[in-house]
Design a protein around this motif. Structure first.
Motif, PDB file in Angstrom:
ATOM      1  N   LYS A   1      -0.654  -3.877  -3.874  1.00  0.00           N
ATOM      2  CA  LYS A   1      -1.656  -2.817  -3.691  1.00  0.00           C
ATOM      3  C   LYS A   1      -1.002  -1.449  -3.581  1.00  0.00           C
ATOM      4  O   LYS A   1      -1.410  -0.609  -2.767  1.00  0.00           O
TER       5      LYS A   1
ATOM      6  N   LYS B   1       0.828  -1.212   0.000  1.00  0.00           N
ATOM      7  CA  LYS B   1       0.000   0.000   0.000  1.00  0.00           C
ATOM      8  C   LYS B   1       0.863   1.264   0.000  1.00  0.00           C
ATOM      9  O   LYS B   1       0.571   2.231   0.713  1.00  0.00           O
TER      10      LYS B   1
ATOM     11  N   GLY C   1      -1.896  -6.375  -7.787  1.00  0.00           N
ATOM     12  CA  GLY C   1      -3.013  -5.550  -7.330  1.00  0.00           C
ATOM     13  C   GLY C   1      -2.695  -4.071  -7.245  1.00  0.00           C
ATOM     14  O   GLY C   1      -3.310  -3.351  -6.450  1.00  0.00           O
TER      15      GLY C   1
END
Length: 357
Positions: free
Chosen positions: A231, A211, A262
């Protein structure tokens, strides 16, 4: 704010690099040779760590009001060499204009910024590869890094690493690294890495980026490491052309590569997914969203035609207009599940051996 009573730091020791009281390096406890969520957190209300163990926290405040050090490097210097316990460096919001090195001799260090405030603690500098170092020689790309991480089991959360040099396409000596990672094992969670050319030197070791936000124009993720980017937001700020990843790998026997899973790829310009830096460069994108900024060809052999036979450039179940493979170079590959599977999870980076998440 009241500092934790567990922080046993002699403020005069900022340059000397030691703790007052029980030296961390003298602990009899076995060190945790892994990274956990606890290593990325502090209790901000009291800055007491949520642990039964007496771990340490060093607080950085550039104004000198609430911390033990005014600089991030000063806090790193306070950690004893060959420390045997996790030391958390909590960085108050602010812009810290400095170059920082976390040396190999200081493992188990965490950089932690304000919760839900990734942009609030910013470490920034403006060195580029053509700048002269103290010895009068050019710094080179490696030496241009704002922050260099050589420490094993390093982790960081809610901090921005920035190199403010604005590189123009075709400019000489404009490589300007924001973050260089040489740690054997390291994790970055919700960090921002901002630059233009050669932003993130993911140099050697095994790393996990989760992230994170990574920004640049040209080869803004590059190096020889084995890393999973999960991500993450990959943001191109290219005016015209550029490239996201440039992985270096010299042999099919080298167990390295960049796997993007992702992630969201957005921004400006026309950018390659990757360029073959080294004959066996390996980059895979899986389940990623790609905006229409991706060059339709997708990949570049970097003017080395022989690399078309050996580079491993794969795509698996990506989405968005940039994921259209109709015009991709024929030597890149649309992976099936079995081909993609080794790159899809933390097993790619042997995460079961060093991550407890």
């Amino acid at each position: 704010m009241v500092l934790s009573t567990k922080v046993q730091v002699n403020l005069a020791a900022e340059e000397g690099g030691y703790f007052n009281g029980n030296n961390v390096g003298d602990s009899n406890n076995d060190v945790n040779s892994y990274i956990s969520w606890e290593d990325l957190e502090v209790g901000e209300e009291s800055l007491e760590l949520k642990s039964k163990k007496e771990l340490r926290v060093i607080v950085v405040d550039q104004h000198g009001n609430k911390g033990h050090s005014k600089t991030v490097q000063g806090a790193v210097n306070m950690v004893p060499d060959h420390n045997k316990e996790r030391v958390k460096i909590y960085i108050f919001p602010g812009t810290y204009r400095e170059k920082v090195l976390v040396p190999k001799s200081k493992p188990y260090i965490s950089f932690i910024g304000k919760r839900n405030g990734t942009a609030s603690a910013v470490i920034t500098w403006n060195s580029k590869s053509s700048d002269k170092g103290p010895n009068g020689q050019a710094l080179g790309t490696y030496g241009s890094a704002t922050v260099g991480i050589d420490s094993d089991y390093f982790c960081a959360s809610q901090v921005t690493f920035e190199n403010s040099v604005v590189a123009m396409p075709g400019g000489n000596g404009m490589q300007a690294v924001a973050l260089r990672v040489n740690s054997n094992r390291a994790m970055f969670y919700k960090v921002k890495v901002k630059g233009t050319q050669d932003t993130l030197l993911d140099n050697t070791g095994t790393h996990y980026f989760y992230k994170c936000y990574i920004q640049g124009k040209i080869d803004f993720i590059f190096g020889s490491a084995k890393s999973l980017y999960e991500k993450c937001r990959l943001e191109s700020i290219a005016e015209s052309y550029g490239a996201i990843a440039a992985h270096h790998r010299d042999s099919a026997k080298q167990d390295t590569g960049f796997s993007f899973v992702g992630c969201k790829i957005r921004g400006s310009g026309s950018v390659y997914l990757g360029r073959a830096w080294g004959n066996y460069s390996r980059v895979i994108y899986s389940n990623c969203y790609m905006d229409d900024i991706i060059n339709p060809q997708g990949w570049s052999e970097w003017n080395h035609p022989e690399r078309k036979k050996t580079a491993v450039f794969g795509e698996y179940k990506n989405m968005g207009r940039g994921a259209d493979r109709k015009e991709r170079v024929p030597w890149s590959k649309a992976f099936n599940y079995e081909e993609a599977r080794p790159f899809l999870g933390k097993s790619f980076i042997n995460g079961d051996q060093w991550l407890r998440l």
